[in-house]
Design an enzyme around this catalytic site. Structure first.
Site, short mmCIF file in Angstrom:
data_model
loop_
_atom_site.label_atom_id
_atom_site.label_comp_id
_atom_site.label_asym_id
_atom_site.label_seq_id
_atom_site.Cartn_x
_atom_site.Cartn_y
_atom_site.Cartn_z
N ALA A 1 4.08 -4.16 8.25
CA ALA A 1 5.14 -3.17 8.03
C ALA A 1 5.30 -2.35 9.29
CB ALA A 1 4.77 -2.27 6.86
N LYS A 2 6.52 -2.12 9.69
CA LYS A 2 6.77 -1.33 10.89
C LYS A 2 6.84 0.15 10.48
CE LYS A 2 9.57 -1.94 15.02
NZ LYS A 2 8.53 -2.10 16.02
N THR A 3 5.69 0.68 10.10
CA THR A 3 5.66 2.07 9.63
C THR A 3 5.40 3.01 10.80
OG1 THR A 3 3.30 1.89 9.14
CG2 THR A 3 4.80 1.46 7.32
#
Ligand code: PPE
Length: 305
Positions: free
Chosen positions: A158-160
């Protein structure tokens, strides 16, 4: 890298003036890293600005939010249109695009379930992330002393926003030690990726890239480069890579939206042949593909109008 301003930023469905695109200091995501983002590029083509693989980027944006259990108030189509409108509003032939979904002002505390998701899309001109001569000169890499987080700590897929504390620690450490960029290893010691790029390693004539299970982001450039390399006749395998593979590689290159394709000239001061013929061929095809100059890849371009 300093930001050059552009006229408008998309905020919750409306284009607002750049200077008015502001948030409160008690914005939830500023305190807890509870947001997701994307990095996309629009390129100058004969038919006007084209956003490279826009739908795939916005699908990953939605997926990142889903992993975070963050409600996404816009559909894929609305987000895609939002990026097109923002890019068009700049009047620029090419730019970098940064969509971000965040929890804004109104709630504090770690329970995000009462929070409302805000979405913004900003664009600005951004040069080559690893330097203009990253293919020819190459990038000096250091294996980071920081470990890429494990899947049950902060999901790397996830590109958090919060995930990038890890990348930032590694980037600053590498720069302060006199290197250009860091390579992150997974908790089990296998190669994951760089701080903001995926990695490809050539061993025995075969191009290898680490799997998502080794802690790499599912890179859209990684996917594009894989297809380009296969079209050029190379064998590409998604496979585990050990640290020692890096030291004896025939070629290594890093790739990402911001960085595009860059050669690696050394890892921990062990020289890597650079620029290698495979890296050069892939970098030059990629540079044409993103600008609509290779008919095989025109489906990857999404025009703003
Ligand atoms: N890994 C990481 C950790 C990463 O941040 C990126 C993109 C990639 C791989 C490559 O993914 P893709 O862009 O889909 O090929 N990094 C973005 C943010 C860079 C930044 O420093 O900000 C980018 O390249 O836009």
């Amino acid at each position: 890298m300093p930001i050059t301003t552009t006229p408008k930023i998309w905020m919750n469905g409306k284009l607002v003036d750049w200077d008015k695109a502001q948030v409160h200091v008690l914005t939830h995501t500023l305190h807890y890293g509870t947001g997701v983002f994307e990095g996309i590029r629009a390129y100058e083509t004969d038919k006007g600005p084209a956003v490279f693989r826009l739908t795939e980027h916005m699908q990953r944006f939605i997926n990142s939010a889903k992993i975070l259990a963050m409600p996404m108030p816009y559909t894929l189509e609305e987000l895609v249109q939002g990026v097109k409108d923002t890019v068009a509003s700049t009047g620029l032939p090419a730019c970098y695009v940064r969509p971000i979904a965040y929890y804004g002002y109104g709630e504090m505390g770690l329970n995000t379930t009462p929070c409302k998701t805000d979405v913004a899309i900003a664009c600005w001109p951004w040069g080559a992330y690893l330097g203009d001569d990253a293919v020819e000169k190459g990038v000096r890499m250091k294996i980071s002393s920081w470990t890429r987080h494990d899947h049950n700590t902060m999901p790397p897929a996830a590109k958090t926003v919060g995930n990038y504390v890890n990348s930032s620690l590694a980037k600053v450490e590498a720069l302060k030690a006199g290197y250009d960029e860091a390579i992150m290893l997974a908790p089990n010691g296998l190669v994951a990726e760089c701080t903001g790029e995926n990695l490809f390693v050539v061993r025995n004539g075969v191009i290898l890239t680490p799997p998502t299970s080794a802690g790499a982001l599912e890179g859209i450039t990684q996917n594009s480069v894989t297809r380009i390399a296969r079209d050029l006749g190379y064998e590409v395998r998604v496979d585990n890579i050990a640290r020692s593979d890096l030291y004896i590689a025939e070629e290594i290159f890093a790739c990402g939206t911001a960085a595009e394709v860059g050669s690696v000239s050394s890892v921990d001061d062990r020289p890597v042949p650079c620029p290698g013929p495979i890296t050069r061929a892939i970098a030059s095809t990629y540079a044409k593909a993103v600008r609509g100059q290779d008919p095989r890849y025109v489906d990857w371009l999404e025009y703003t109008k």
